[in-house]
Scaffold this motif. Sequence first.
Motif, PDB file in Angstrom:
ATOM      1  N   ALA A  11      37.191  39.278  35.062  1.00 32.48           N
ATOM      2  CA  ALA A  11      37.366  40.644  34.559  1.00 32.48           C
ATOM      3  C   ALA A  11      37.987  41.599  35.568  1.00 32.48           C
ATOM      4  O   ALA A  11      38.492  42.657  35.199  1.00 32.48           O
ATOM      5  CB  ALA A  11      36.020  41.194  34.091  1.00 32.48           C
ATOM      6  N   LYS A  27      44.783  39.874  38.274  1.00 40.82           N
ATOM      7  CA  LYS A  27      44.809  38.875  39.347  1.00 40.82           C
ATOM      8  C   LYS A  27      44.699  37.450  38.813  1.00 40.82           C
ATOM      9  O   LYS A  27      45.462  36.574  39.225  1.00 40.82           O
ATOM     10  CB  LYS A  27      43.667  39.146  40.332  1.00 40.82           C
ATOM     11  CG  LYS A  27      43.539  38.035  41.376  1.00 40.82           C
ATOM     12  CD  LYS A  27      42.751  38.437  42.586  1.00 40.82           C
ATOM     13  CE  LYS A  27      41.275  38.458  42.327  1.00 40.82           C
ATOM     14  NZ  LYS A  27      40.535  38.753  43.574  1.00 40.82           N
ATOM     15  N   GLN A  82      33.848  42.482  29.543  1.00 44.56           N
ATOM     16  CA  GLN A  82      33.202  43.438  30.441  1.00 44.56           C
ATOM     17  C   GLN A  82      34.152  44.627  30.531  1.00 44.56           C
ATOM     18  O   GLN A  82      35.106  44.622  31.302  1.00 44.56           O
ATOM     19  CB  GLN A  82      32.990  42.806  31.833  1.00 44.56           C
ATOM     20  CG  GLN A  82      32.238  43.715  32.785  1.00 44.56           C
ATOM     21  CD  GLN A  82      32.332  43.263  34.239  1.00 44.56           C
ATOM     22  OE1 GLN A  82      33.267  42.574  34.633  1.00 44.56           O
ATOM     23  NE2 GLN A  82      31.362  43.673  35.042  1.00 44.56           N
ATOM     24  N   LYS A  86      31.410  46.691  36.620  1.00 43.17           N
ATOM     25  CA  LYS A  86      30.314  47.268  37.401  1.00 43.17           C
ATOM     26  C   LYS A  86      29.671  46.244  38.315  1.00 43.17           C
ATOM     27  O   LYS A  86      28.481  46.339  38.627  1.00 43.17           O
ATOM     28  CB  LYS A  86      29.260  47.847  36.455  1.00 43.17           C
ATOM     29  CG  LYS A  86      29.772  48.963  35.571  1.00 43.17           C
ATOM     30  CD  LYS A  86      28.612  49.496  34.735  1.00 43.17           C
ATOM     31  CE  LYS A  86      29.077  50.229  33.500  1.00 43.17           C
ATOM     32  NZ  LYS A  86      27.985  50.342  32.513  1.00 43.17           N
ATOM     33  N   GLY A  87      30.400  45.211  38.672  1.00 40.25           N
ATOM     34  CA  GLY A  87      29.890  44.224  39.616  1.00 40.25           C
ATOM     35  C   GLY A  87      29.718  42.850  38.997  1.00 40.25           C
ATOM     36  O   GLY A  87      29.720  42.689  37.773  1.00 40.25           O
ATOM     37  N   THR A  88      29.549  41.864  39.885  1.00 37.84           N
ATOM     38  CA  THR A  88      29.488  40.473  39.421  1.00 37.84           C
ATOM     39  C   THR A  88      28.228  40.196  38.588  1.00 37.84           C
ATOM     40  O   THR A  88      28.269  39.399  37.648  1.00 37.84           O
ATOM     41  CB  THR A  88      29.540  39.508  40.626  1.00 37.84           C
ATOM     42  OG1 THR A  88      28.605  39.961  41.613  1.00 37.84           O
ATOM     43  CG2 THR A  88      30.927  39.478  41.245  1.00 37.84           C
ATOM     44  N   GLY A 111      36.679  33.625  38.971  1.00 31.72           N
ATOM     45  CA  GLY A 111      37.985  33.220  38.437  1.00 31.72           C
ATOM     46  C   GLY A 111      39.118  33.158  39.440  1.00 31.72           C
ATOM     47  O   GLY A 111      40.224  32.765  39.092  1.00 31.72           O
ATOM     48  N   ASP A 112      38.868  33.503  40.694  1.00 29.71           N
ATOM     49  CA  ASP A 112      39.960  33.563  41.668  1.00 29.71           C
ATOM     50  C   ASP A 112      39.837  32.497  42.756  1.00 29.71           C
ATOM     51  O   ASP A 112      40.322  32.664  43.860  1.00 29.71           O
ATOM     52  CB  ASP A 112      40.037  34.972  42.292  1.00 29.71           C
ATOM     53  CG  ASP A 112      38.753  35.370  43.018  1.00 29.71           C
ATOM     54  OD1 ASP A 112      37.758  34.620  42.945  1.00 29.71           O
ATOM     55  OD2 ASP A 112      38.741  36.432  43.667  1.00 29.71           O
ATOM     56  N   ASN A 178      28.316  33.051  51.310  1.00 33.84           N
ATOM     57  CA  ASN A 178      28.196  32.747  49.888  1.00 33.84           C
ATOM     58  C   ASN A 178      29.576  32.439  49.325  1.00 33.84           C
ATOM     59  O   ASN A 178      30.491  33.251  49.424  1.00 33.84           O
ATOM     60  CB  ASN A 178      27.593  33.966  49.182  1.00 33.84           C
ATOM     61  CG  ASN A 178      27.607  33.814  47.675  1.00 33.84           C
ATOM     62  OD1 ASN A 178      27.506  32.700  47.160  1.00 33.84           O
ATOM     63  ND2 ASN A 178      27.732  34.924  46.977  1.00 33.84           N
ATOM     64  N   GLY A 180      30.120  31.950  46.132  1.00 34.61           N
ATOM     65  CA  GLY A 180      30.244  32.514  44.788  1.00 34.61           C
ATOM     66  C   GLY A 180      30.219  31.461  43.695  1.00 34.61           C
ATOM     67  O   GLY A 180      30.816  31.636  42.643  1.00 34.61           O
TER      68      GLY A 180
END
Length: 469
Positions: A11, A27, A82, A86-88, A111-112, A178, A180
């Motif tokens: 998002a 992106k 989303q 407002k954050g992961t 996603g990146d 981390n 992710g």
Amino acid sequence: MSTLAAVVLCAGKGTRMKSDTAFGKAKVLHEVLGRPLCAYPIARAFAVGASPVVAVVGHQAEQVQATVSQLFEGQPLRFAVQAEQKGTGHAVQCAGDALRGYSGPVLILYGDVPLLREETLQALVQAYRESGGPLALVTTLLDNPTGYGRVVREQGHVKRIVEHKDATPEERAIKECNAGIYVVDSAFLFDALGRLTPQNAQGELYLTDLVEQAAKVAGAKIKVVVADHAETAGVNDRAELAARAKELQARINARHMRNGVTLRDPSTTFIEETVELAPDVEVGPFVSLHGRTRIGSGVRIGQGCVITDSVILEGTDVKPYSILEDAEVGTGCAIGPFARLRPGTKLAEGVHLGNFVETKKARIGKGSKANHLSYLGDAEIGAGVNVGAGTITCNYDGVNKHQTTLEDGVFIGSDTQLVAPVTVGKGAYVGAGTTVTEDVPPMSLTLSRAPQVIKEGWVEKKAKKRAGT
Ligand code: UD1
Ligand code: CA
């Protein structure tokens, strides 16, 4: 009932990509080796058996959704929106509806991150199952961890993650970061997400705060899979995009070479991960192979070819600078140099298409040849046909496309125009320079030439006239 679901976060805008013009894109739509960034984690989630995979979209949601649905048509893919980023943690919350009715482990990916390997995800799922949950994650050791969330351990056990911007100097010295990539039990996940608060430096709901909550679950020992940074590295700007593409290219090329494919210059060979190459394929420098392309053994691809969504059977020679798209090429054909096979081209065994020959929706039978400078569009060409240099199918009347049929054994003289719809019957000859507007009967000869006129001594006479003598 599926035993694994996945959520892939797509998002974000990707501010550092600087993609704000009318041609700009989110992106996750920027491409790495011909595929959008987010196609990689989504493909990995499917590869480890996740069903459904929920892609959370936000920035340019329509474009991202359209691109991704086309790439994964027919797979158990869902979308969640989303609207505001407002954050992961908030992003995963948005996937709640799409996962309603599912209970079990949820794989969460960003996603990146294009270089992620299937084996690492399998190890993570395994670690999660062994630990009994409710959370397992991938970490990575970095000499320069600036920007990453740090993994805080007590007596060796993972206790929480602190984001770089919130970390104390001591925490910033931690090198375990981390990546992710997580597996989280669904019941725990949505319960814990509901308890997140944005009391942090970025005012966001951090997914990473779940780790502290999980560590507090009675008896929980959080398992970690440590992966190489080469695999967990993300893309934040275009330099990183290019760097990840180079790494992926090297990885894909190494796999093909190990499997018996010769790459003359791997550093200039671009093979999308969806392409299949049999052993003893030889690929020259500056070649790009895309999409669902499949190439059989003994095929040689010369320098500078670009081949997309095409099938090429054993022993065919594709000479330099040929462009193939959505074409099927039989065994032992010779294509190019500088040939262009457009969608719907189907070649039987032993067909020769030489330089500057363009085909489109053309089915060409065994052993037929068009060796020089031709356009063959909307054509059904039999076996053993010889198409002379410069022959053109005039398939378009300005409104509609029409079919040209050349039956087996036909000989088309050079510089012929075939004004479609038209059929040249079996074994017939068409003389050079003919404009064929009517069907040609089998075994006949057709000519449409003005008779040749010869004027003996014409040059001399003309010269004298000019001199006035
Ligand atoms: C995140 C992690 C960090 C970790 C790093 C690894 C958090 C809070 N931090 O930081 O611990 O070391 O990744 O690369 O998770 N996204 C959304 N919606 C949002 C925000 C982000 O979909 O509201 C998506 C982005 O499109 C991106 C991914 O989530 O694909 C990660 O977001 P990003 O902002 O890049 O997180 P980092 O700051 O890198
Ligand atoms: Ca990131």
